[in-house]
Design a protein around this motif. Sequence first.
Motif, short mmCIF file in Angstrom:
data_model
loop_
_atom_site.label_atom_id
_atom_site.label_comp_id
_atom_site.label_asym_id
_atom_site.label_seq_id
_atom_site.Cartn_x
_atom_site.Cartn_y
_atom_site.Cartn_z
N HIS A 1 0.79 -1.23 0.00
CA HIS A 1 0.00 0.00 0.00
C HIS A 1 0.82 1.28 0.00
O HIS A 1 0.27 2.35 -0.23
N ASP A 2 2.09 1.24 0.34
CA ASP A 2 2.88 2.46 0.50
C ASP A 2 3.51 2.91 -0.81
O ASP A 2 4.26 2.17 -1.44
N LEU A 3 3.21 4.14 -1.20
CA LEU A 3 3.82 4.75 -2.38
C LEU A 3 5.21 5.23 -1.98
O LEU A 3 5.35 6.15 -1.18
N VAL A 4 6.26 4.58 -2.50
CA VAL A 4 7.62 4.92 -2.09
C VAL A 4 8.43 5.62 -3.18
O VAL A 4 9.50 6.17 -2.91
N TRP A 5 7.92 5.64 -4.41
CA TRP A 5 8.61 6.30 -5.52
C TRP A 5 7.63 6.50 -6.66
O TRP A 5 6.77 5.66 -6.89
N TYR A 6 7.75 7.62 -7.35
CA TYR A 6 6.99 7.82 -8.59
C TYR A 6 7.73 8.77 -9.50
O TYR A 6 8.58 9.55 -9.05
N GLU A 7 7.43 8.66 -10.78
CA GLU A 7 8.11 9.44 -11.80
C GLU A 7 7.10 9.87 -12.86
O GLU A 7 6.58 9.04 -13.60
N PRO A 8 6.80 11.17 -12.94
CA PRO A 8 5.88 11.67 -13.97
C PRO A 8 6.52 11.62 -15.36
O PRO A 8 7.74 11.75 -15.49
N HIS A 9 5.69 11.47 -16.37
CA HIS A 9 6.14 11.43 -17.77
C HIS A 9 5.26 12.33 -18.62
O HIS A 9 4.10 12.58 -18.28
#
Length: 98
Positions: free
Chosen positions: A48-56
């Motif tokens: 459940h934990d969002l630990v990284w994201y990268e927009p494109h």
Amino acid sequence: MTKQPCVYLLASQRNGTLYIGVTSDLIDRVYQHRNELSEGFTKCYKIHDLVWYEPHQTMEGAIQREKQLKKWDRKAKIGLIEQNNPQWQDLWSELSIP
């Protein structure tokens, strides 16, 4: 955050089970994972934990990046997370939720 293609990593806990996904609406998709609204891997393993994201800029670019990351070994994925999130904090609260 408005709708935008993103690649993201979820974790069950620090150094726990990882999940890589791609979406055009990060807030909605992470909400679905967190609230176990669909059957699957993340629900089964409590990821459940969002630990990284990268927009494109484009969905095609996000999908290409997701495919690239899925080929990486676990150590490389952990390194990617720890570059910007060494404490493995849940980034959910930093998303702009209306």
